[in-house]
Design a protein around this motif. Structure first.
Motif, PDB file in Angstrom:
ATOM      1  N   ILE A  24       0.827  -1.203   0.000  1.00 34.89           N
ATOM      2  CA  ILE A  24       0.000   0.000   0.000  1.00 34.89           C
ATOM      3  C   ILE A  24       0.866   1.260   0.000  1.00 34.89           C
ATOM      4  N   ALA A  25       2.183   1.078   0.114  1.00 33.01           N
ATOM      5  CA  ALA A  25       3.138   2.194   0.035  1.00 33.01           C
ATOM      6  C   ALA A  25       4.321   1.732  -0.791  1.00 33.01           C
ATOM      7  N   ASP A  26       5.072   2.689  -1.360  1.00 36.66           N
ATOM      8  CA  ASP A  26       6.223   2.294  -2.166  1.00 36.66           C
ATOM      9  C   ASP A  26       7.400   1.924  -1.270  1.00 36.66           C
ATOM     10  N   SER A  27       8.487   1.460  -1.897  1.00 37.21           N
ATOM     11  CA  SER A  27       9.619   0.923  -1.136  1.00 37.21           C
ATOM     12  C   SER A  27      10.343   1.977  -0.312  1.00 37.21           C
ATOM     13  N   SER A  28      10.127   3.263  -0.592  1.00 36.75           N
ATOM     14  CA  SER A  28      10.808   4.311   0.182  1.00 36.75           C
ATOM     15  C   SER A  28      10.394   4.273   1.644  1.00 36.75           C
ATOM     16  N   ALA A  29       9.236   3.647   1.934  1.00 33.91           N
ATOM     17  CA  ALA A  29       8.794   3.531   3.324  1.00 33.91           C
ATOM     18  C   ALA A  29       9.718   2.623   4.143  1.00 33.91           C
ATOM     19  N   LEU A  30      10.546   1.834   3.465  1.00 33.59           N
ATOM     20  CA  LEU A  30      11.490   0.951   4.168  1.00 33.59           C
ATOM     21  C   LEU A  30      12.793   1.660   4.524  1.00 33.59           C
ATOM     22  N   ALA A  31      12.984   2.878   4.018  1.00 35.80           N
ATOM     23  CA  ALA A  31      14.248   3.588   4.224  1.00 35.80           C
ATOM     24  C   ALA A  31      14.445   3.969   5.688  1.00 35.80           C
ATOM     25  N   LEU A  32      15.704   4.076   6.094  1.00 35.88           N
ATOM     26  CA  LEU A  32      16.048   4.526   7.436  1.00 35.88           C
ATOM     27  C   LEU A  32      15.952   6.044   7.525  1.00 35.88           C
ATOM     28  N   ASP A  33      15.853   6.551   8.729  1.00 35.35           N
ATOM     29  CA  ASP A  33      15.868   7.997   8.962  1.00 35.35           C
ATOM     30  C   ASP A  33      17.246   8.528   8.595  1.00 35.35           C
ATOM     31  N   ALA A  34      17.298   9.385   7.568  1.00 36.76           N
ATOM     32  CA  ALA A  34      18.587   9.882   7.080  1.00 36.76           C
ATOM     33  C   ALA A  34      19.347  10.667   8.137  1.00 36.76           C
ATOM     34  N   ASN A  35      18.638  11.234   9.121  1.00 38.41           N
ATOM     35  CA  ASN A  35      19.294  12.031  10.167  1.00 38.41           C
ATOM     36  C   ASN A  35      19.927  11.165  11.248  1.00 38.41           C
ATOM     37  N   LYS A  36      19.569   9.883  11.263  1.00 34.63           N
ATOM     38  CA  LYS A  36      20.079   9.003  12.315  1.00 34.63           C
ATOM     39  C   LYS A  36      20.939   7.859  11.767  1.00 34.63           C
ATOM     40  N   SER A  37      20.762   7.501  10.515  1.00 30.61           N
ATOM     41  CA  SER A  37      21.490   6.367   9.959  1.00 30.61           C
ATOM     42  C   SER A  37      22.914   6.746   9.592  1.00 30.61           C
ATOM     43  N   THR A  38      23.760   5.726   9.447  1.00 32.00           N
ATOM     44  CA  THR A  38      25.152   5.900   9.039  1.00 32.00           C
ATOM     45  C   THR A  38      25.317   5.377   7.625  1.00 32.00           C
ATOM     46  N   GLN A  39      25.905   6.197   6.765  1.00 29.69           N
ATOM     47  CA  GLN A  39      26.128   5.781   5.378  1.00 29.69           C
ATOM     48  C   GLN A  39      27.368   4.904   5.305  1.00 29.69           C
ATOM     49  N   VAL A  40      27.209   3.678   4.814  1.00 27.33           N
ATOM     50  CA  VAL A  40      28.318   2.734   4.723  1.00 27.33           C
ATOM     51  C   VAL A  40      28.981   2.830   3.357  1.00 27.33           C
ATOM     52  N   VAL A  41      28.184   2.832   2.302  1.00 25.69           N
ATOM     53  CA  VAL A  41      28.678   2.948   0.928  1.00 25.69           C
ATOM     54  C   VAL A  41      27.730   3.852   0.149  1.00 25.69           C
ATOM     55  N   SER A  42      28.285   4.761  -0.651  1.00 29.03           N
ATOM     56  CA  SER A  42      27.483   5.565  -1.559  1.00 29.03           C
ATOM     57  C   SER A  42      28.168   5.553  -2.911  1.00 29.03           C
ATOM     58  N   ALA A  43      27.468   5.034  -3.929  1.00 29.07           N
ATOM     59  CA  ALA A  43      28.061   4.898  -5.255  1.00 29.07           C
ATOM     60  C   ALA A  43      26.977   5.028  -6.298  1.00 29.07           C
ATOM     61  N   GLN A  44      27.383   5.100  -7.567  1.00 32.13           N
ATOM     62  CA  GLN A  44      26.402   5.108  -8.636  1.00 32.13           C
ATOM     63  C   GLN A  44      25.603   3.815  -8.639  1.00 32.13           C
ATOM     64  N   GLN A  45      26.190   2.747  -8.097  1.00 30.41           N
ATOM     65  CA  GLN A  45      25.501   1.460  -8.075  1.00 30.41           C
ATOM     66  C   GLN A  45      24.430   1.392  -6.991  1.00 30.41           C
ATOM     67  N   GLY A  46      24.500   2.265  -5.971  1.00 26.38           N
ATOM     68  CA  GLY A  46      23.532   2.205  -4.887  1.00 26.38           C
ATOM     69  C   GLY A  46      24.109   2.752  -3.599  1.00 26.38           C
ATOM     70  N   LYS A  47      23.265   2.816  -2.590  1.00 25.04           N
ATOM     71  CA  LYS A  47      23.674   3.354  -1.290  1.00 25.04           C
ATOM     72  C   LYS A  47      23.321   2.366  -0.193  1.00 25.04           C
ATOM     73  N   LEU A  48      24.282   2.073   0.669  1.00 29.24           N
ATOM     74  CA  LEU A  48      24.091   1.165   1.790  1.00 29.24           C
ATOM     75  C   LEU A  48      24.155   1.968   3.081  1.00 29.24           C
ATOM     76  N   GLU A  49      23.116   1.838   3.919  1.00 27.05           N
ATOM     77  CA  GLU A  49      23.048   2.586   5.167  1.00 27.05           C
ATOM     78  C   GLU A  49      22.777   1.645   6.328  1.00 27.05           C
ATOM     79  N   ARG A  50      23.197   2.072   7.533  1.00 24.45           N
ATOM     80  CA  ARG A  50      23.046   1.246   8.734  1.00 24.45           C
ATOM     81  C   ARG A  50      22.341   2.047   9.822  1.00 24.45           C
ATOM     82  N   SER A  51      21.458   1.399  10.555  1.00 25.82           N
ATOM     83  CA  SER A  51      20.764   2.045  11.669  1.00 25.82           C
ATOM     84  C   SER A  51      21.739   2.279  12.822  1.00 25.82           C
ATOM     85  N   PRO A  52      21.434   3.205  13.753  1.00 30.25           N
ATOM     86  CA  PRO A  52      22.344   3.482  14.873  1.00 30.25           C
ATOM     87  C   PRO A  52      22.688   2.256  15.718  1.00 30.25           C
ATOM     88  N   ASP A  53      21.737   1.330  15.882  1.00 32.34           N
ATOM     89  CA  ASP A  53      22.011   0.139  16.700  1.00 32.34           C
ATOM     90  C   ASP A  53      22.628  -1.004  15.900  1.00 32.34           C
TER      91      ASP A  53
END
Length: 249
Positions: free
Chosen positions: A93-122
């Motif tokens: 009932i919602a698109d996949s962006s609803a699965l994204a982490l809070d950008a203000n709290k998550s840690t960016q692990v990898v950012s590339a043209q191929q995609g972005k990997l992020e990790r939650s604070p815990d």
């Protein structure tokens, strides 16, 4: 971002990416899997991830004199269908962006043209975004279940079939339309191939080991989908000509 790319690859790694097909849909001389080159490439800043396959195809035609044609051949495939008891998937009932982490709290692990990997604070949750699956959420292994990673996606079944990264093509015969909430509990060693497929051009990192089919069969069965081997006609890219030594820059 990773606009610069370097890797030790062979022709059989590159041609499937260039033609947007699986490695098992390429037919050509056996040496393509053995002869290797160190390739250093740079995508133009103005180029999108979606343009990369066509750019790679142009490189192969220019430097390796690649010539191909397409034909249909009967070969072994995996067929994805609805299980006898029916699917347990729910339409999203919602698109996949609803699965994204809070950008203000998550840690960016990898950012590339191929995609972005992020990790939650815990560290218990990671997300992969930017590829054909939209946002993929991974619930990391726990002390109670250290061998399993839970994957959550909101995708069409056709996209799911394309992400499975098996040793044979996957043909979607479910006839399910629309976008579904998909949650799969997979052994840790079966997650890597799914992640790389979800990154789209992340496969440029080199050859990929196919995901364990038995693990996927079991996970898919739990959501009412069936994966089984069968012979079917498949579109194949046949290599008519390719030089073993590329031309100089």
């Amino acid at each position: 971002c990773l606009s610069d790319w370097s890797s030790d690859v062979c022709s059989s790694d590159l041609i499937p990416i260039a033609y947007r097909v699986k490695p098992n849909q390429i037919a050509g001389p056996a040496w393509m899997k053995n002869d290797r080159w160190d390739i250093l490439a740079k995508l133009p800043n103005s180029a999108s991830q979606n343009q990369a396959p066509e750019m790679l195809r142009s490189l192969l035609i220019e430097r390796f004199k690649l010539q191909t044609h397409q034909e249909t051949r009967e070969q072994n495939v995996y067929v994805l269908s609805v299980a006898k008891e029916g699917t347990k998937l729910k339409q999203a009932i919602a698109d996949s962006s609803a699965l994204a982490l809070d950008a203000n709290k998550s840690t960016q692990v990898v950012s590339a043209q191929q995609g972005k990997l992020e990790r939650s604070p815990d560290g218990k949750t990671m997300t992969l975004s930017g590829g054909p699956a939209g946002v993929m959420r991974m619930i990391m292994p726990t002390e109670q279940d250290p061998e399993t990673t839970k994957i959550e996606m909101r995708v069409s079944i056709a996209t799911l079939a394309d992400l499975l990264n098996l040793d044979k093509p996957v043909v979607d015969l479910t006839e399910l339309k629309g976008v579904y909430e998909v949650s799969l509990a997979l052994p840790n060693n079966a997650v890597k191939g799914l992640m790389r497929a979800a990154m789209g051009m992340g496969s440029l990192g080199g050859p990929q080991e196919p995901t364990d089919a038995a693990a996927l069969m079991q996970a898919l069965q739990k959501v009412g989908l069936k994966l089984e081997s069968r012979k079917m006609p498949v579109e194949v890219i046949v290599v008519d000509r390719i030089e073993r030594t590329p031309t100089d820059n």
